[in-house]
Design a protein around this motif. Structure first.
Motif, mmCIF file in Angstrom:
data_model
loop_
_atom_site.group_PDB
_atom_site.id
_atom_site.type_symbol
_atom_site.label_atom_id
_atom_site.label_comp_id
_atom_site.label_asym_id
_atom_site.label_seq_id
_atom_site.Cartn_x
_atom_site.Cartn_y
_atom_site.Cartn_z
ATOM 1 N N ARG A 36 0.766 -1.253 -0.071
ATOM 2 C CA ARG A 36 0.076 -0.264 -0.002
ATOM 3 C C ARG A 36 0.779 1.293 0.114
ATOM 4 O O ARG A 36 0.593 2.146 -0.749
ATOM 5 C CB ARG A 36 -0.963 0.120 1.193
ATOM 6 C CG ARG A 36 -1.865 -1.110 1.183
ATOM 7 C CD ARG A 36 -2.844 -1.014 -0.024
ATOM 8 N NE ARG A 36 -3.712 0.204 0.345
ATOM 9 C CZ ARG A 36 -4.632 0.688 -0.692
ATOM 10 N NH1 ARG A 36 -4.571 0.059 -1.862
ATOM 11 N NH2 ARG A 36 -5.338 1.751 -0.344
ATOM 12 N N ARG A 37 1.970 1.173 0.817
ATOM 13 C CA ARG A 37 2.972 2.387 0.569
ATOM 14 C C ARG A 37 3.501 2.508 -0.706
ATOM 15 O O ARG A 37 3.715 3.798 -1.071
ATOM 16 C CB ARG A 37 4.091 2.005 1.834
ATOM 17 C CG ARG A 37 3.574 2.043 3.163
ATOM 18 C CD ARG A 37 2.966 3.346 3.863
ATOM 19 N NE ARG A 37 3.674 4.396 3.694
ATOM 20 C CZ ARG A 37 3.569 5.678 3.920
ATOM 21 N NH1 ARG A 37 2.382 5.941 4.420
ATOM 22 N NH2 ARG A 37 4.709 6.568 4.037
ATOM 23 N N ALA A 140 -0.170 11.382 -5.128
ATOM 24 C CA ALA A 140 1.131 11.577 -4.811
ATOM 25 C C ALA A 140 1.420 12.982 -5.513
ATOM 26 O O ALA A 140 0.762 13.672 -6.230
ATOM 27 C CB ALA A 140 2.044 10.664 -5.408
ATOM 28 N N ILE A 141 2.830 13.680 -5.382
ATOM 29 C CA ILE A 141 3.300 14.630 -5.798
ATOM 30 C C ILE A 141 4.463 14.377 -6.959
ATOM 31 O O ILE A 141 5.243 13.418 -6.208
ATOM 32 C CB ILE A 141 3.657 15.679 -4.875
ATOM 33 C CG1 ILE A 141 2.487 16.092 -4.043
ATOM 34 C CG2 ILE A 141 4.505 16.915 -5.552
ATOM 35 C CD1 ILE A 141 2.721 17.039 -2.871
ATOM 36 N N VAL A 142 4.372 14.533 -7.924
ATOM 37 C CA VAL A 142 5.421 14.491 -9.025
ATOM 38 C C VAL A 142 6.063 15.745 -9.415
ATOM 39 O O VAL A 142 5.494 16.726 -9.581
ATOM 40 C CB VAL A 142 4.974 13.955 -10.480
ATOM 41 C CG1 VAL A 142 5.991 13.758 -11.222
ATOM 42 C CG2 VAL A 142 4.058 12.494 -9.939
ATOM 43 N N ALA A 160 4.475 18.588 2.457
ATOM 44 C CA ALA A 160 3.666 17.597 1.966
ATOM 45 C C ALA A 160 4.338 16.025 2.404
ATOM 46 O O ALA A 160 3.715 15.302 2.943
ATOM 47 C CB ALA A 160 3.559 17.661 0.304
ATOM 48 N N ALA A 161 5.647 15.991 2.135
ATOM 49 C CA ALA A 161 6.476 14.575 2.782
ATOM 50 C C ALA A 161 6.086 14.566 4.213
ATOM 51 O O ALA A 161 5.822 13.290 4.317
ATOM 52 C CB ALA A 161 7.605 14.792 2.281
ATOM 53 N N ILE A 162 6.027 15.646 5.007
ATOM 54 C CA ILE A 162 6.036 15.394 6.240
ATOM 55 C C ILE A 162 4.485 14.952 6.741
ATOM 56 O O ILE A 162 4.409 14.187 7.440
ATOM 57 C CB ILE A 162 6.275 16.672 6.888
ATOM 58 C CG1 ILE A 162 7.773 17.183 7.067
ATOM 59 C CG2 ILE A 162 5.846 16.387 8.421
ATOM 60 C CD1 ILE A 162 8.158 18.197 7.514
ATOM 61 N N ALA A 163 3.657 15.483 5.803
ATOM 62 C CA ALA A 163 2.260 15.010 5.956
ATOM 63 C C ALA A 163 1.855 13.728 5.502
ATOM 64 O O ALA A 163 0.630 13.123 5.736
ATOM 65 C CB ALA A 163 1.187 16.079 5.301
ATOM 66 N N GLY A 164 2.776 13.185 4.929
ATOM 67 C CA GLY A 164 2.622 11.647 4.415
ATOM 68 C C GLY A 164 2.176 11.486 3.010
ATOM 69 O O GLY A 164 1.931 10.383 2.558
#
Length: 204
Positions: A36-37, A140-142, A160-164
């Motif tokens: 899932r990750r 996700a973010i590209v 965004a990365a910290i927010a998962g």
């Protein structure tokens, strides 16, 4: 389990069959969670999905088998590794179905890189600024991590990365979806050449 078990599990004592069933369930839960990750990475090919899940499944089941050996616990190797093979086939099949039929939204940064991304019916490329303004949810973010991003954009990626929210490199996404590496993204190695390491070539 019903085909292989010689007795009804969990009926009397906690023996080898019960140990095998318990660790098999734990291993599958780990593989499912890691799958899932990794689900944010779009892959249109079954080989790509298997390539992502195979190392996770192999390492998980091998590590659990090693722990059982170190603890000198009796278990069914046939059932444990057979379950590992079935789990790998199952999660890879689910990932393939999701990549073929599930439409995913990706926020792209910077905006000019949207035109360079492959046009696929299951991938929707959205401008990162529009996503932030409208409060849209994305898978996700590209980001073009080799581009000259502004300080504010870097801070937004970090938040965004910290927010998962997964932050994916544009070159990696293009290579995964098309099987080709963007020439504009080639960088020299530590020797100042474009020669990949021999270990990389063997693994690749």
């Amino acid at each position: 389990i019903p085909l292989y078990a010689t007795a009804e599990p969990f009926a009397k004592e906690f023996g080898p069959a019960e140990i095998t069933i318990s660790v098999t369930a734990l291993a599958y839960a780990i593989v499912w969670y890691c799958g899932r990750r990794l689900d944010a990475y779009p892959s249109a090919r079954l080989r790509g999905n298997v390539g992502y899940m195979a190392p996770v499944a192999i390492v998980t089941y091998a590590l659990i088998a090693a722990i059982l050996l170190l603890l000198r616990l009796d278990y069914s190797r046939f059932q444990l590794f057979g379950s590992g093979l079935l789990a790998l086939l199952w999660v890879a099949t689910i990932a393939q179905l999701r990549s073929r039929y599930l439409v995913r939204n990706y926020a792209v940064m910077p905006r000019r890189t949207i035109a360079a991304l492959p046009k696929l019916p299951t991938c929707r490329w959205l401008d990162f600024a529009d996503v932030r303004r409208d409060g849209l949810r994305v898978d996700a973010i590209v980001a073009d991590l080799n581009a000259e991003l502004e300080e504010g954009q870097i801070e937004e990626l970090a938040d965004a990365a910290i927010a998962g929210v997964p932050v994916l490199d544009r070159r990696h996404i293009v290579e995964m979806l098309t099987g080709r590496t963007p020439l504009g993204g080639l960088t020299p190695n530590e020797f100042g050449a474009l020669l990949p390491s021999r270990q990389y070539l063997v693994i690749r």
